[in-house]
Structures are given as structure tokens and as C-alpha cells.
Design an enzyme around this catalytic site. Structure first.
Site, mmCIF file in Angstrom:
data_model
loop_
_atom_site.group_PDB
_atom_site.id
_atom_site.type_symbol
_atom_site.label_atom_id
_atom_site.label_comp_id
_atom_site.label_asym_id
_atom_site.label_seq_id
_atom_site.Cartn_x
_atom_site.Cartn_y
_atom_site.Cartn_z
ATOM 1 C CE1 TYR A 4 41.775 16.403 20.439
ATOM 2 C CE2 TYR A 4 39.777 16.624 19.146
ATOM 3 C CZ TYR A 4 40.538 16.996 20.222
ATOM 4 O OH TYR A 4 40.080 17.956 21.081
ATOM 5 C CE LYS A 15 43.476 19.075 19.138
ATOM 6 N NZ LYS A 15 42.101 19.483 18.736
#
Length: 296
Positions: free
Chosen positions: A133, A162
Site C-alpha cells: 500500500y 495499491k
């Protein structure tokens, strides 16, 4: 089906009046999201107020989600320290989760040597596929495509990214460097169409908590290359999606959920519920959207 496709809601965490987790509301909510076409569930993330949840609360929340739906559950793994993040990763595997969304540490942000050591400890602690992330806006740590490539070379279970830098060019940059080695996902609500056009295969979304049908349809149109249909729906959706991009995104999205009949605006301190002009402006945006809600 790959874990890394479709619309993956980063779910909010519903609280009872005493601010304990409302597990009944969690079950109902995640089942509804999956019934509307969402392909997985991401608890314990930034939108889920993960920073205010204890380790045991996170583990219990993971178990509730795993028991409630057959779809993959991919919890956020973040903590103040590396040791606790490792414990959380192991708890997620024990709970039956399908993958992990691995974040940099809360609060402390430093150079790549330290951040790589933290991420590596978490990834090494599990057999589950890991989603990196990258959110420099929130966490003040920016993983470059070259740094992501280092982790992908070191660990076979680094499976996806992400990308929440708000720059769709990052998706292009990662693809140029790594090809198809990693699945790429959009992590900012108002960058979905741009990110998919650049090659993203999944969307970790926020306003999906209140508008799953519209979110799934927007993703499908973008992935199918139906640009006119995607843009028409995107144009309607953007004022709501932009609520996901500001400091009080948790309060804003929870308020929208409440007004749509899914949840309550309660948040844990230091967050406080919206009041006054801020609250009214959110409700105005929602009213305007509902007045022109498109047929799907």
C-alpha cells in the site's frame, strides 16, 4: 479468480454507542457489499480507523469478515512498531484471511532502508499474498517503482500494489518496470478511470461503502473501455468520490453511509463527528447526487 481484480471495499468500522465494534453491523454490511458485486473485503485500513483499533479488535474484525462472506478478506496490516505489525500479519493468517494489505508504519517515516526492513519483516512472517500500500499523502512514505521492484524480487508473495499517490503515472511507471509481475490497483476514489486506463486491474474504494452498485458499474465500464459510459457515470459520481480525498474522509463517508441506511456516523477519537457547515456541505453534496442518480 485472482484476488486482485474488481472492486475491493476498504470498509468502515461500525461502532456501538460505547464505541465498541458492532460486529452485527459488520456482517450485514460486508454481505451486502458482496451481494452488489464487490469481489473482496478490506478491513482494518485507513478508512476502517485501523489506527484506533487494538490488535485483538483487529483480529476479531478479521474473523467476523471471514465468517460472514465467501469472498477474499484482505486486512490492512499497520502498526506503530514492526513487532506488532508482524503479530497482526500472523493473526490475519490464523483468522483465515486470503491476503494482506501491507502498510508502512504509523507515525514514523524514514528512509528506504528502514521502510524496506519493516515491510520485509511483515511479508516474511506470512505465506499469504501481499498487497503493498503506497500512500505518501497519508503516511509520508513514498515507495518508488524501483523500490517496489526490489521487494518483488526478494519475495514471491509480493503480489500487488495499491497505488494511492494520486498520480496515475505511477501505475504506468510500475508496469513499465515490472510488466505483469504485480497486479496494480487504484487506491484513490477519484482516480479510478485514469488508473484503469493506465493498466490497473482493481480498485480499493471508499464511497463503495454507500454506493456499491455504482462503484461496480463504473469499474466495469472503465475496464471494458466503454469510455463514454464510464465518463458519464464518473461525472455524476465525482463530487461524492472526492469526499474520499480529504482529511476528514472517514467522517464524511460514514455520514454518507448513515444517510443511505448503512451504518452510523460514530467515529473514535481523536476523530469527532461532523458538525455545522462541514456536515451540511456533505449532506448537500449527497442530496445533489441523489437528485440526479443515474439508472444503472
Amino acid at each position: 479468480m485472482s484476488l486482485w481484480t474488481g472492486v475491493l471495499p476498504a470498509i468502515t468500522t461500525p461502532f456501538n454507542a460505547d464505541l465498541s465494534i458492532d460486529h452485527g453491523a459488520v456482517r450485514a454490511h460486508v454481505r451486502w457489499l458482496v451481494s452488489q458485486g464487490c469481489t473482496g473485503i478490506i478491513p482494518c485500513g485507513s478508512l476502517g480507523e485501523g489506527a484506533t483499533l487494538g490488535l485483538e479488535e483487529k483480529a476479531a474484525l478479521m474473523r467476523t469478515c471471514v465468517e460472514a462472506v465467501k469472498a477474499p478478506v484482505i486486512p490492512g496490516i499497520a502498526a506503530l512498531g514492526t513487532a506488532e505489525a508482524v503479530r497482526l500479519a500472523k493473526a490475519a493468517e490464523e483468522a483465515g484471511c486470503s491476503g494482506l494489505m501491507v502498510l508502512p508504519p504509523y507515525v514514523y517515516s524514514s528512509d528506504w532502508r528502514e521502510m524496506k526492513a519493516h515491510l520485509s519483516a511483515v511479508i516474511r512472517a506470512t505465506r499469504l499474498p501481499c498487497l503493498l500500500y503506497n500512500n505518501p499523502v497519508a503516511y509520508r512514505t513514498d515507495f518508488s517503482p524501483a523500490q517496489i521492484a526490489e521487494l518483488a524480487a526478494d519475495f514471491d508473495n509480493v503480489a500487488a500494489v495499491k497505488e494511492s499517490s494520486t498520480d496515475a503515472r505511477r501505475v504506468t511507471g510500475i508496469r513499465a518496470l515490472l510488466g505483469d509481475r504485480l497486479a496494480l490497483g487504484v487506491g484513490v476514489d477519484d482516480c479510478l478511470v485514469e488508473g484503469v486506463s493506465a493498466g490497473a486491474s482493481f480498485w480499493v474504494a471508499g464511497l463503495v461503502n454507500a454506493f456499491p452498485a455504482e462503484s461496480v458499474r463504473l469499474y466495469e465500464l472503465a475496464r471494458a473501455g466503454k469510455h463514454d459510459g464510464a465518463f458519464a457515470l464518473y461525472r455524476w459520481f465525482l463530487p461524492l468520490l472526492r469526499l474520499d480525498t480529504v482529511t476528514k474522509f472517514v467522517q464524511l463517508i460514514k455520514l454518507v453511509q448513515q444517510e443511505m441506511g448503512w451504518g452510523h456516523e460514530r467515529v473514535r477519537p481523536p476523530r469527532l463527528e461532523l458538525v455545522g457547515a462541514e456536515r451540511e456541505e456533505c449532506l448537500r453534496v449527497l442530496r445533489e447526487a441523489l437528485a440526479h442518480r443515474p439508472a444503472l
